[in-house]
Design an enzyme around this catalytic site. Sequence first.
Site, PDB file in Angstrom:
ATOM      1  N   TYR A 135       0.855  -1.199   0.000  1.00  0.00           N
ATOM      2  CA  TYR A 135       0.000   0.000   0.000  1.00  0.00           C
ATOM      3  C   TYR A 135       0.882   1.237   0.000  1.00  0.00           C
ATOM      4  O   TYR A 135       1.514   1.568   1.000  1.00  0.00           O
ATOM      5  CB  TYR A 135      -0.917  -0.050   1.228  1.00  0.00           C
ATOM      6  N   LYS A 163      -1.368  -1.247  -4.107  1.00  0.00           N
ATOM      7  CA  LYS A 163      -2.416  -0.219  -4.048  1.00  0.00           C
ATOM      8  C   LYS A 163      -1.702   1.113  -4.145  1.00  0.00           C
ATOM      9  O   LYS A 163      -0.900   1.465  -3.275  1.00  0.00           O
ATOM     10  CB  LYS A 163      -3.203  -0.342  -2.745  1.00  0.00           C
TER      11      LYS A 163
END
Length: 297
Positions: A135, A163
Amino acid sequence: MGKLEGIFAALVTPFNDRAEVNYEALEAHVDRLASKGMEGFYVCGSTAESFLLSHEERKRILESVVKANAHRATVIAHCGSIGTDLTIDLAKHAVATGVDAVSAVTPFYFNFKGPDIVKYYCDIADEAQAPVIVYNIPKMSGVTVTAEMMTEMRKNPRIVGLKFTSQDFFALERIKEADPSLIVYNGSDEMCICGLTVGADGAIGSTYNIMGKLFIQLRDAINNQDVKTAQELQHKANYVIKQLGSTGKFFASIKHIISLRGIEHGACRRPFPLLTEEDKKLLVHVNDFLLEMGIDY
Ligand code: MN9
Protein backbone atom coordinates in the site's frame (compact mmCIF):
# COMPACT_ATOMS: atom_id res chain seq x y z
CA MET A 1 -9.35 -17.35 -4.17
CA GLY A 2 -11.63 -14.46 -5.19
CA LYS A 3 -10.65 -12.42 -8.22
CA LEU A 4 -8.22 -9.69 -7.19
CA GLU A 5 -8.97 -7.35 -10.11
CA GLY A 6 -11.96 -5.05 -9.78
CA ILE A 7 -13.59 -2.16 -7.97
CA PHE A 8 -13.21 -2.39 -4.19
CA ALA A 9 -14.93 -0.27 -1.55
CA ALA A 10 -12.48 0.83 1.13
CA LEU A 11 -15.01 0.32 3.91
CA VAL A 12 -15.78 3.03 6.45
CA THR A 13 -16.27 2.09 10.11
CA PRO A 14 -19.72 2.80 11.56
CA PHE A 15 -19.81 3.98 15.18
CA ASN A 16 -22.66 4.33 17.65
CA ASP A 17 -23.28 7.40 19.85
CA ARG A 18 -20.63 6.20 22.33
CA ALA A 19 -18.03 5.93 19.50
CA GLU A 20 -18.08 2.13 19.73
CA VAL A 21 -17.91 0.11 16.51
CA ASN A 22 -21.42 -0.62 15.24
CA TYR A 23 -20.90 -4.13 13.90
CA GLU A 24 -24.57 -4.55 12.95
CA ALA A 25 -24.50 -1.48 10.72
CA LEU A 26 -21.23 -2.67 9.18
CA GLU A 27 -22.74 -6.05 8.35
CA ALA A 28 -25.87 -4.43 6.90
CA HIS A 29 -23.76 -2.14 4.68
CA VAL A 30 -21.54 -4.99 3.46
CA ASP A 31 -24.54 -7.20 2.75
CA ARG A 32 -26.21 -4.38 0.83
CA LEU A 33 -23.15 -3.62 -1.31
CA ALA A 34 -22.39 -7.29 -1.99
CA SER A 35 -26.00 -7.99 -3.00
CA LYS A 36 -25.95 -5.05 -5.42
CA GLY A 37 -22.77 -6.12 -7.17
CA MET A 38 -19.78 -4.59 -5.38
CA GLU A 39 -16.72 -6.49 -6.57
CA GLY A 40 -14.51 -6.26 -3.50
CA PHE A 41 -13.94 -4.89 -0.02
CA TYR A 42 -10.76 -3.37 1.39
CA VAL A 43 -11.15 -3.71 5.14
CA CYS A 44 -9.64 -1.50 7.86
CA GLY A 45 -7.70 0.82 5.57
CA SER A 46 -7.27 4.59 5.92
CA THR A 47 -10.96 5.14 5.19
CA ALA A 48 -11.88 2.88 8.11
CA GLU A 49 -9.92 5.17 10.48
CA SER A 50 -7.87 2.03 11.14
CA PHE A 51 -5.19 3.76 13.23
CA LEU A 52 -7.93 4.96 15.58
CA LEU A 53 -9.07 1.36 16.11
CA SER A 54 -7.63 -1.21 18.50
CA HIS A 55 -6.23 -4.43 17.07
CA GLU A 56 -9.10 -6.33 18.72
CA GLU A 57 -11.60 -4.08 16.94
CA ARG A 58 -9.80 -4.56 13.64
CA LYS A 59 -10.04 -8.33 14.03
CA ARG A 60 -13.73 -8.24 14.90
CA ILE A 61 -14.48 -5.86 12.03
CA LEU A 62 -12.83 -8.24 9.59
CA GLU A 63 -14.78 -11.19 10.99
CA SER A 64 -18.02 -9.23 10.54
CA VAL A 65 -17.17 -8.30 6.96
CA VAL A 66 -16.23 -11.85 5.98
CA LYS A 67 -19.43 -13.18 7.55
CA ALA A 68 -21.72 -10.56 5.95
CA ASN A 69 -20.02 -10.87 2.57
CA ALA A 70 -20.65 -14.62 2.48
CA HIS A 71 -18.16 -15.33 -0.31
CA ARG A 72 -19.70 -12.86 -2.77
CA ALA A 73 -17.12 -10.06 -3.22
CA THR A 74 -13.34 -10.41 -2.88
CA VAL A 75 -11.95 -9.40 0.52
CA ILE A 76 -8.57 -7.77 1.17
CA ALA A 77 -7.67 -7.11 4.81
CA HIS A 78 -5.49 -4.11 5.50
CA CYS A 79 -3.25 -5.25 8.36
CA GLY A 80 -0.69 -2.44 8.31
CA SER A 81 0.60 -1.30 11.69
CA ILE A 82 3.65 0.53 12.89
CA GLY A 83 5.74 -2.64 13.33
CA THR A 84 6.24 -5.96 11.54
CA ASP A 85 5.07 -8.19 14.39
CA LEU A 86 1.85 -6.25 14.95
CA THR A 87 1.12 -6.42 11.22
CA ILE A 88 1.86 -10.15 11.06
CA ASP A 89 -0.44 -10.81 14.02
CA LEU A 90 -3.31 -9.15 12.14
CA ALA A 91 -2.33 -10.84 8.87
CA LYS A 92 -2.34 -14.33 10.44
CA HIS A 93 -5.76 -13.60 11.91
CA ALA A 94 -6.94 -12.40 8.48
CA VAL A 95 -5.74 -15.60 6.82
CA ALA A 96 -7.52 -17.71 9.46
CA THR A 97 -10.68 -15.63 8.93
CA GLY A 98 -10.62 -16.41 5.21
CA VAL A 99 -9.55 -13.39 3.16
CA ASP A 100 -8.30 -13.37 -0.41
CA ALA A 101 -5.23 -11.23 0.31
CA VAL A 102 -3.68 -9.07 2.98
CA SER A 103 -2.37 -5.56 2.55
CA ALA A 104 -0.27 -3.15 4.59
CA VAL A 105 0.67 0.47 4.40
CA THR A 106 4.41 1.16 4.46
CA PRO A 107 5.64 1.22 8.09
CA PHE A 108 5.45 4.81 9.25
CA TYR A 109 6.61 7.37 11.82
CA PHE A 110 10.19 6.08 12.29
CA ASN A 111 11.36 7.06 8.83
CA PHE A 112 12.29 3.54 7.68
CA LYS A 113 14.39 3.27 4.54
CA GLY A 114 13.90 1.27 1.29
CA PRO A 115 15.57 -2.02 2.34
CA ASP A 116 13.73 -2.03 5.70
CA ILE A 117 10.45 -1.56 3.89
CA VAL A 118 11.22 -4.31 1.38
CA LYS A 119 12.03 -6.67 4.27
CA TYR A 120 8.83 -5.64 6.07
CA TYR A 121 6.71 -6.88 3.16
CA CYS A 122 8.77 -10.05 2.62
CA ASP A 123 8.43 -10.93 6.32
CA ILE A 124 4.64 -10.48 6.15
CA ALA A 125 4.43 -12.65 3.02
CA ASP A 126 6.63 -15.40 4.47
CA GLU A 127 5.16 -15.51 7.95
CA ALA A 128 1.48 -14.97 7.19
CA GLN A 129 1.76 -17.08 4.00
CA ALA A 130 -0.76 -14.95 2.18
CA PRO A 131 -0.87 -12.97 -1.07
CA VAL A 132 0.30 -9.46 -0.15
CA ILE A 133 -0.80 -6.12 -1.60
CA VAL A 134 1.69 -3.31 -0.90
CA TYR A 135 0.00 0.00 0.00
CA ASN A 136 1.69 3.13 -1.33
CA ILE A 137 0.15 6.35 0.04
CA PRO A 138 2.97 8.90 0.23
CA LYS A 139 0.71 11.81 1.18
CA MET A 140 -0.25 10.15 4.45
CA SER A 141 2.73 7.89 5.21
CA GLY A 142 5.56 10.14 4.05
CA VAL A 143 7.10 7.16 2.22
CA THR A 144 7.09 6.54 -1.54
CA VAL A 145 7.24 2.97 -2.82
CA THR A 146 9.52 3.13 -5.86
CA ALA A 147 9.75 0.91 -8.95
CA GLU A 148 13.11 -0.35 -7.63
CA MET A 149 11.56 -1.37 -4.31
CA MET A 150 8.77 -3.17 -6.16
CA THR A 151 11.31 -5.05 -8.29
CA GLU A 152 13.06 -6.24 -5.12
CA MET A 153 9.80 -7.24 -3.46
CA ARG A 154 8.56 -9.11 -6.51
CA LYS A 155 11.35 -11.68 -5.99
CA ASN A 156 8.97 -12.97 -3.35
CA PRO A 157 6.16 -14.75 -5.23
CA ARG A 158 3.59 -13.93 -2.54
CA ILE A 159 3.88 -10.19 -3.13
CA VAL A 160 1.27 -9.89 -5.86
CA GLY A 161 -0.12 -6.37 -5.86
CA LEU A 162 0.22 -2.66 -5.24
CA LYS A 163 -2.42 -0.22 -4.05
CA PHE A 164 -1.21 3.00 -5.58
CA THR A 165 -2.71 6.03 -3.81
CA SER A 166 -0.89 8.87 -5.50
CA GLN A 167 -1.50 10.99 -8.56
CA ASP A 168 1.93 10.25 -10.02
CA PHE A 169 0.53 8.35 -13.00
CA PHE A 170 3.91 8.30 -14.71
CA ALA A 171 5.19 6.17 -11.82
CA LEU A 172 2.10 3.93 -11.96
CA GLU A 173 2.51 3.44 -15.68
CA ARG A 174 6.23 2.63 -15.39
CA ILE A 175 5.67 0.12 -12.56
CA LYS A 176 2.88 -1.69 -14.41
CA GLU A 177 4.66 -1.66 -17.77
CA ALA A 178 7.81 -3.16 -16.23
CA ASP A 179 5.81 -5.86 -14.46
CA PRO A 180 2.52 -6.61 -16.24
CA SER A 181 1.51 -9.44 -13.88
CA LEU A 182 1.64 -7.16 -10.82
CA ILE A 183 -1.96 -6.32 -9.83
CA VAL A 184 -2.14 -2.53 -9.52
CA TYR A 185 -5.04 -0.69 -7.87
CA ASN A 186 -5.71 2.96 -8.50
CA GLY A 187 -6.18 4.70 -5.14
CA SER A 188 -7.20 8.23 -6.06
CA ASP A 189 -10.93 8.07 -6.83
CA GLU A 190 -10.93 11.53 -8.42
CA MET A 191 -8.40 10.33 -11.02
CA CYS A 192 -9.59 6.74 -11.41
CA ILE A 193 -9.93 7.23 -15.16
CA CYS A 194 -6.19 8.01 -15.38
CA GLY A 195 -5.04 5.03 -13.34
CA LEU A 196 -7.22 2.59 -15.26
CA THR A 197 -6.19 4.08 -18.61
CA VAL A 198 -2.48 3.65 -17.97
CA GLY A 199 -2.86 0.08 -16.85
CA ALA A 200 -4.32 -0.32 -13.35
CA ASP A 201 -6.25 -3.59 -12.95
CA GLY A 202 -8.72 -2.16 -10.51
CA ALA A 203 -9.39 0.54 -7.98
CA ILE A 204 -9.77 0.73 -4.21
CA GLY A 205 -11.46 3.82 -2.82
CA SER A 206 -13.47 5.42 -0.09
CA THR A 207 -16.14 6.90 -2.34
CA TYR A 208 -17.01 3.45 -3.70
CA ASN A 209 -19.00 3.01 -0.46
CA ILE A 210 -21.57 5.36 -1.97
CA MET A 211 -20.89 5.31 -5.72
CA GLY A 212 -19.15 2.02 -6.50
CA LYS A 213 -21.70 1.42 -9.25
CA LEU A 214 -20.57 4.58 -11.06
CA PHE A 215 -16.96 3.38 -11.02
CA ILE A 216 -17.91 -0.11 -12.20
CA GLN A 217 -19.59 1.63 -15.16
CA LEU A 218 -16.49 3.79 -15.68
CA ARG A 219 -14.22 0.73 -15.66
CA ASP A 220 -16.52 -1.04 -18.15
CA ALA A 221 -16.49 2.04 -20.40
CA ILE A 222 -12.70 2.02 -20.44
CA ASN A 223 -12.62 -1.68 -21.21
CA ASN A 224 -15.03 -0.98 -24.10
CA GLN A 225 -12.78 1.85 -25.31
CA ASP A 226 -15.59 4.34 -24.70
CA VAL A 227 -13.56 7.31 -23.47
CA LYS A 228 -16.45 9.74 -23.71
CA THR A 229 -18.65 7.79 -21.31
CA ALA A 230 -15.73 7.26 -18.94
CA GLN A 231 -15.03 11.01 -18.92
CA GLU A 232 -18.66 11.87 -18.24
CA LEU A 233 -18.76 9.46 -15.33
CA GLN A 234 -15.51 10.79 -13.86
CA HIS A 235 -16.84 14.37 -14.12
CA LYS A 236 -19.99 13.37 -12.22
CA ALA A 237 -17.96 11.52 -9.59
CA ASN A 238 -15.67 14.52 -9.19
CA TYR A 239 -18.61 16.85 -8.65
CA VAL A 240 -19.52 14.59 -5.72
CA ILE A 241 -15.92 14.31 -4.47
CA LYS A 242 -15.55 18.10 -4.55
CA GLN A 243 -18.71 18.48 -2.42
CA LEU A 244 -17.58 15.80 0.04
CA GLY A 245 -14.21 17.52 0.33
CA SER A 246 -15.78 20.93 0.84
CA THR A 247 -17.04 19.86 4.27
CA GLY A 248 -13.42 19.19 5.26
CA LYS A 249 -14.73 15.93 6.80
CA PHE A 250 -14.43 13.41 4.02
CA PHE A 251 -15.04 10.10 5.79
CA ALA A 252 -17.78 11.53 8.01
CA SER A 253 -19.52 12.80 4.87
CA ILE A 254 -19.39 9.36 3.25
CA LYS A 255 -20.81 7.83 6.41
CA HIS A 256 -23.57 10.41 6.52
CA ILE A 257 -24.67 9.49 3.01
CA ILE A 258 -24.82 5.81 4.02
CA SER A 259 -26.94 6.91 7.01
CA LEU A 260 -29.24 8.86 4.65
CA ARG A 261 -29.67 5.61 2.72
CA GLY A 262 -30.99 3.91 5.85
CA ILE A 263 -27.99 2.33 7.60
CA GLU A 264 -27.00 4.64 10.47
CA HIS A 265 -23.18 4.99 10.43
CA GLY A 266 -22.60 7.72 13.02
CA ALA A 267 -19.63 10.08 13.18
CA CYS A 268 -15.86 9.60 13.01
CA ARG A 269 -13.71 8.93 16.07
CA ARG A 270 -11.99 11.82 17.82
CA PRO A 271 -10.01 13.88 16.90
CA PHE A 272 -11.94 13.89 13.62
CA PRO A 273 -14.50 16.74 13.80
CA LEU A 274 -18.27 16.40 13.68
CA LEU A 275 -20.40 17.40 10.69
CA THR A 276 -22.34 20.65 11.07
CA GLU A 277 -26.03 21.04 10.21
CA GLU A 278 -24.92 22.92 7.11
CA ASP A 279 -22.68 20.01 6.03
CA LYS A 280 -25.61 17.65 6.47
CA LYS A 281 -27.82 19.81 4.25
CA LEU A 282 -25.21 19.72 1.51
CA LEU A 283 -24.94 15.94 1.81
CA VAL A 284 -28.69 15.52 1.28
CA HIS A 285 -28.17 17.31 -2.03
CA VAL A 286 -25.16 15.11 -2.92
CA ASN A 287 -27.11 11.96 -2.13
CA ASP A 288 -30.07 13.13 -4.23
CA PHE A 289 -27.70 13.89 -7.12
CA LEU A 290 -26.38 10.31 -7.00
CA LEU A 291 -29.79 8.67 -6.60
CA GLU A 292 -31.18 10.68 -9.53
CA MET A 293 -28.46 9.07 -11.68
CA GLY A 294 -29.43 5.63 -10.36
CA ILE A 295 -26.24 5.40 -8.30
CA ASP A 296 -27.54 3.77 -5.12
CA TYR A 297 -24.36 1.95 -4.07
O1 MN9 B 1 -8.04 4.54 -0.30
C1 MN9 B 1 -8.52 6.80 -0.36
N1 MN9 B 1 -7.48 7.53 0.27
C2 MN9 B 1 -7.61 8.13 1.44
C3 MN9 B 1 -7.97 5.54 -0.89
O2 MN9 B 1 -8.64 8.18 2.02
C4 MN9 B 1 -6.42 8.77 2.02
C5 MN9 B 1 -9.20 7.52 -1.52
O3 MN9 B 1 -10.33 6.79 -1.85
C6 MN9 B 1 -9.58 8.96 -1.22
O4 MN9 B 1 -10.41 9.02 -0.08
C7 MN9 B 1 -10.33 9.61 -2.40
C8 MN9 B 1 -10.68 11.06 -2.13
O5 MN9 B 1 -9.54 11.85 -2.12
O6 MN9 B 1 -9.58 9.51 -3.54
